[in-house]
Design an enzyme around this catalytic site. Structure first.
Site, mmCIF file in Angstrom:
data_model
loop_
_atom_site.group_PDB
_atom_site.id
_atom_site.type_symbol
_atom_site.label_atom_id
_atom_site.label_comp_id
_atom_site.label_asym_id
_atom_site.label_seq_id
_atom_site.Cartn_x
_atom_site.Cartn_y
_atom_site.Cartn_z
ATOM 1 N N HIS A 180 25.474 -28.225 -29.461
ATOM 2 C CA HIS A 180 24.464 -29.067 -30.114
ATOM 3 C C HIS A 180 24.045 -28.420 -31.439
ATOM 4 O O HIS A 180 23.845 -27.201 -31.497
ATOM 5 C CB HIS A 180 23.218 -29.213 -29.220
ATOM 6 C CG HIS A 180 23.232 -30.457 -28.388
ATOM 7 N ND1 HIS A 180 23.256 -30.419 -27.012
ATOM 8 C CD2 HIS A 180 23.215 -31.777 -28.731
ATOM 9 C CE1 HIS A 180 23.247 -31.671 -26.544
ATOM 10 N NE2 HIS A 180 23.230 -32.506 -27.564
ATOM 11 N N CYS A 190 25.519 -37.003 -25.055
ATOM 12 C CA CYS A 190 26.099 -35.667 -25.270
ATOM 13 C C CYS A 190 26.419 -34.976 -23.950
ATOM 14 O O CYS A 190 27.477 -34.357 -23.817
ATOM 15 C CB CYS A 190 25.178 -34.806 -26.125
ATOM 16 S SG CYS A 190 25.189 -35.313 -27.857
ATOM 17 N N GLU A 245 26.507 -25.067 -25.355
ATOM 18 C CA GLU A 245 26.147 -25.541 -24.021
ATOM 19 C C GLU A 245 26.967 -24.826 -22.944
ATOM 20 O O GLU A 245 28.168 -24.671 -23.053
ATOM 21 C CB GLU A 245 26.378 -27.060 -23.907
ATOM 22 C CG GLU A 245 25.526 -27.882 -24.868
ATOM 23 C CD GLU A 245 24.028 -27.773 -24.610
ATOM 24 O OE1 GLU A 245 23.644 -27.277 -23.534
ATOM 25 O OE2 GLU A 245 23.251 -28.180 -25.502
ATOM 26 N N ARG A 286 17.189 -42.067 -21.893
ATOM 27 C CA ARG A 286 15.799 -42.316 -22.316
ATOM 28 C C ARG A 286 15.741 -43.472 -23.297
ATOM 29 O O ARG A 286 14.775 -44.225 -23.353
ATOM 30 C CB ARG A 286 15.250 -41.033 -22.957
ATOM 31 C CG ARG A 286 13.775 -41.029 -23.292
ATOM 32 C CD ARG A 286 13.343 -39.675 -23.835
ATOM 33 N NE ARG A 286 14.149 -39.208 -24.956
ATOM 34 C CZ ARG A 286 14.012 -39.623 -26.218
ATOM 35 N NH1 ARG A 286 13.083 -40.501 -26.537
ATOM 36 N NH2 ARG A 286 14.794 -39.151 -27.164
HETATM 37 N N1 PCA Z 1 23.206 -36.550 -29.820
HETATM 38 C C1 PCA Z 1 22.883 -37.297 -28.622
HETATM 39 C C2 PCA Z 1 24.008 -38.299 -28.462
HETATM 40 C C3 PCA Z 1 24.752 -38.287 -29.738
HETATM 41 C C4 PCA Z 1 24.254 -37.140 -30.466
HETATM 42 O O1 PCA Z 1 24.683 -36.715 -31.549
HETATM 43 C C5 PCA Z 1 22.645 -36.413 -27.412
HETATM 44 O O2 PCA Z 1 22.238 -35.252 -27.579
HETATM 45 O O3 PCA Z 1 22.868 -36.843 -26.279
#
Ligand code: PCA
Length: 216
Positions: free
Chosen positions: A167, A143, A80, A90
């Site tokens: 991610h 996240c 990111e 959401r």
């Molecule tokens: N993914 C979610 C929150 C926790 C996770 O592992 C997100 O992308 O916000």
């Protein structure tokens, strides 16, 4: 010896595992040579996650912080670029919290950029044979909340720490319809070890000058 804190999230959205925590645990269990790695699991709860991250940073006094989250639907490991100062949930978090258009930190800057060399991180994972890309949005759920929160902690409390958010795709065990993308946590962990070594040796202001831009 570079000290690393790696975090993953607890399962959320009704799932029984979270691939980000699976990958974080694997990296801490077998860290790359020259790095000491501590892993911490963060709650998928808006109101608790940043405090848990601060506690983990205080406890492990890292040079580098790599926070991980699961992103269903993404094919590769995505680094990111930025966290934004907004929560827009959401679905409810694990405590039933569902902020809509509320700031992560009232009165703080609109966004924080990653302080990792994101291009070098992506290149290192690709060299290790793991699909990787830069992402220009961490979403608006927990996240992004932690992506922004980490940037704010670095800017206000831990100026010597470098850190950012990544991610990861779901694990194959989470994707049984045969359609959604998945990557084994061991493959993700292999890529993350390469990422951490690249981040440790590359000053952020000497990141690779290669484009990972997107037109949409
Ligand atoms: N993914 C979610 C929150 C926790 C996770 O592992 C997100 O992308 O916000």
């Amino acid at each position: 010896m570079t000290r690393v804190l790696i975090t993953g999230f607890a399962p959320f959205g009704g799932e029984s595992v979270n691939s980000s925590w699976q990958a974080a645990s694997l990296v801490a269990a077998e860290p790359p040579t020259g790095l000491t790695v501590t892993a911490a699991e963060l709650p998928c709860v808006f109101a608790e996650s940043i405090n848990a991250l601060r506690d983990a940073i205080r406890a492990s006094t890292p040079d580098l912080v790599l926070c991980l989250g699961q992103a269903g639907g993404r094919r590769g490991v995505t680094v990111e670029r930025v966290g934004i100062n907004i929560d827009d949930a959401r679905i409810p978090d694990n405590a039933g919290g569902r902020p809509i258009d509320e700031p992560v930190v009232p009165g703080a800057p609109a966004a924080y950029f990653s302080t990792l060399p994101i291009k070098a991180c992506v290149a290192a994972m690709r060299e290790a044979g793991v699909p990787a890309a830069v992402s220009n949005t961490a979403g608006t759920f927990v996240c992004n909340h932690v992506t922004y929160g980490l940037g704010h902690l670095i800017a206000t409390e831990f100026p010597h720490v470098r850190g950012g958010f990544v991610h990861v795709p779901q694990a194959p065990e989470q994707v049984t319809d045969g359609a959604a993308p998945a990557l084994p946590p061991a493959t993700v962990a292999h890529g993350l070890r390469a990422l951490l070594l690249a981040a440790a040796r590359t000053p952020t202001d000497q990141d690779l000058k290669v484009t990972e831009g997107a037109t949409h």
